[in-house]
Scaffold this active site. Structure first.
Site, PDB file in Angstrom:
ATOM      1  N   ALA A 147       0.807  -1.225   0.000  1.00  0.00           N
ATOM      2  CA  ALA A 147       0.000   0.000   0.000  1.00  0.00           C
ATOM      3  C   ALA A 147       0.837   1.271   0.000  1.00  0.00           C
ATOM      4  CB  ALA A 147      -0.934  -0.006   1.199  1.00  0.00           C
TER       5      ALA A 147
ATOM      6  N   THR B 146       0.120   5.351  -1.475  1.00  0.00           N
ATOM      7  CA  THR B 146      -0.414   6.394  -0.586  1.00  0.00           C
ATOM      8  C   THR B 146      -0.079   7.791  -1.105  1.00  0.00           C
ATOM      9  OG1 THR B 146       1.473   5.933   0.832  1.00  0.00           O
ATOM     10  CG2 THR B 146      -0.654   5.151   1.595  1.00  0.00           C
TER      11      THR B 146
ATOM     12  N   GLN C 128       0.601  -6.265  -3.794  1.00  0.00           N
ATOM     13  CA  GLN C 128      -0.501  -6.579  -2.886  1.00  0.00           C
ATOM     14  C   GLN C 128      -1.674  -5.631  -3.140  1.00  0.00           C
ATOM     15  OE1 GLN C 128       2.604  -6.292   0.544  1.00  0.00           O
ATOM     16  NE2 GLN C 128       0.868  -7.352   1.427  1.00  0.00           N
TER      17      GLN C 128
ATOM     18  N   HIS D 140      -3.456 -10.063  -4.766  1.00  0.00           N
ATOM     19  CA  HIS D 140      -4.799  -9.888  -4.209  1.00  0.00           C
ATOM     20  C   HIS D 140      -5.827  -9.573  -5.304  1.00  0.00           C
ATOM     21  CE1 HIS D 140      -2.855  -8.909  -0.055  1.00  0.00           C
ATOM     22  NE2 HIS D 140      -2.906 -10.193  -0.300  1.00  0.00           N
TER      23      HIS D 140
ATOM     24  N   CYS E 157     -18.931 -13.081 -14.232  1.00  0.00           N
ATOM     25  CA  CYS E 157     -20.253 -13.442 -13.737  1.00  0.00           C
ATOM     26  C   CYS E 157     -20.105 -14.639 -12.796  1.00  0.00           C
ATOM     27  CB  CYS E 157     -21.171 -13.804 -14.904  1.00  0.00           C
ATOM     28  SG  CYS E 157     -22.702 -14.605 -14.367  1.00  0.00           S
TER      29      CYS E 157
ATOM     30  N   CYS F 168     -25.144  -9.958 -14.958  1.00  0.00           N
ATOM     31  CA  CYS F 168     -24.844 -10.528 -16.278  1.00  0.00           C
ATOM     32  C   CYS F 168     -26.126 -10.678 -17.091  1.00  0.00           C
ATOM     33  CB  CYS F 168     -24.176 -11.882 -16.051  1.00  0.00           C
ATOM     34  SG  CYS F 168     -23.674 -12.756 -17.534  1.00  0.00           S
TER      35      CYS F 168
ATOM     36  N   GLY G 248       8.385   3.780   8.018  1.00  0.00           N
ATOM     37  CA  GLY G 248       7.872   3.107   9.208  1.00  0.00           C
ATOM     38  C   GLY G 248       8.450   1.713   9.307  1.00  0.00           C
TER      39      GLY G 248
HETATM   40 ZN   LIG Z   1     -23.683 -14.829 -16.444  1.00  0.00          ZN
END
Ligand SMILES: [Zn+2]
Length: 260
Positions: free
Chosen positions: A26, A30, A105, A123, A131, A155, A219
């Protein structure tokens, strides 16, 4: 701020390695305005969304409306953001043949927008959707269009299945994980950027990397110290601007490696 590796040493490491990959979290997004989901201003901390529910596949199957409210907010945000220097730096490294690919990620499209070609999104991401009944594939634009017309995009199939973006929910398989693990196991330099390495299983990737691992994050991070393990606590864009100058402008003389 702690710099175990100066920008010029980092540039030298990149230049001297043959199989470089990046792992991003992340923190790379940012600066682009994408709130770190779990950070102090994260979308999860605003009280508007409960991540454990929004990304829970069972909850989604029962009632996907909360997820699509979140997805609409995120889509609005995506229209106003641009890749950071670090995203563009990684795309340039790849274009120059110095980077094999990026494992991320993040579910935002910033690596793609910056021009990266080989992106492994562990991820998942919003670039595609399917669908849930018939499996038909939808593009991001098609999904957005249906999201704008109905609370729940559906769908055209007879069952009218819900169109679910290809983001990995809690309780779902990480479909790109094998590729990410293979890349990590075969690299000789892993640049781990903007990840606190606290989220499993991404946190395992630096551990299987056989070569050097450079972690740049603002950090603290969870990283076991060891030979070839470097931690840089710095602003990502600032640090990689300096690395980029050493690599591509060639002006700054390389400092001797104090660890040698
Ligand atoms: Zn479908």
């Amino acid at each position: 701020m702690s710099l175990e590796l100066s920008p010029s040493q980092c540039a030298e490491l990149i230049r001297g390695s043959k199989r470089v990959i990046a792992l991003t979290g992340a923190g790379v997004s940012t600066a682009a305005g994408v709130a770190d989901f779990r950070g102090p201003n994260g979308i999860y901390r605003t009280g508007q969304y409960d991540p454990d529910r929004v990304f829970d596949i069972e909850h989604f199957r029962r009632d996907p409306r909360e997820f699509f409210r979140f997805a609409r907010d995120l889509a609005g945000l995506m229209e106003s953001i641009e890749p950071t220097f670090t995203h563009r730096f990684l795309a340039r490294l790849e274009a120059e043949g110095m980077l094999l690919g990026v494992i991320t990620q993040n579910v935002d499209p910033l690596h793609h927008l910056a021009g990266s070609k080989h992106v492994v999104s562990i991820h998942g991401d919003f670039a595609g959707a399917h669908c849930m009944k018939c499996g038909r594939a939808y593009t991001y634009a098609e999904t957005l269009e249906r999201m704008s017309k109905a609370e729940i995009p559906r769908c055209d199939c007879t069952e009218g299945g819900v169109i679910k973006p290809d983001v990995v929910f809690f309780g779902e398989q990480l479909s790109q994980w094998p590729e990410a693990a293979d890349l990590a196991a075969a690299c000789d330099l892993m640049l781990t950027l903007g990840s606190s390495l606290q989220v499993h299983p991404a946190s395992m990737l630096p551990r299987v990397a056989p070569g050097a691992v450079v972690v740049v994050n603002q950090g603290s991070v969870r990283l076991e110290p060891g030979p070839g393990r470097y931690f840089v606590d710095a602003d990502l864009d600032e640090y990689f601007r300096a690395v980029s100058e050493c690599l591509f402008e060639g002006s700054a003389p390389l400092e001797p490696d104090s660890r040698a």
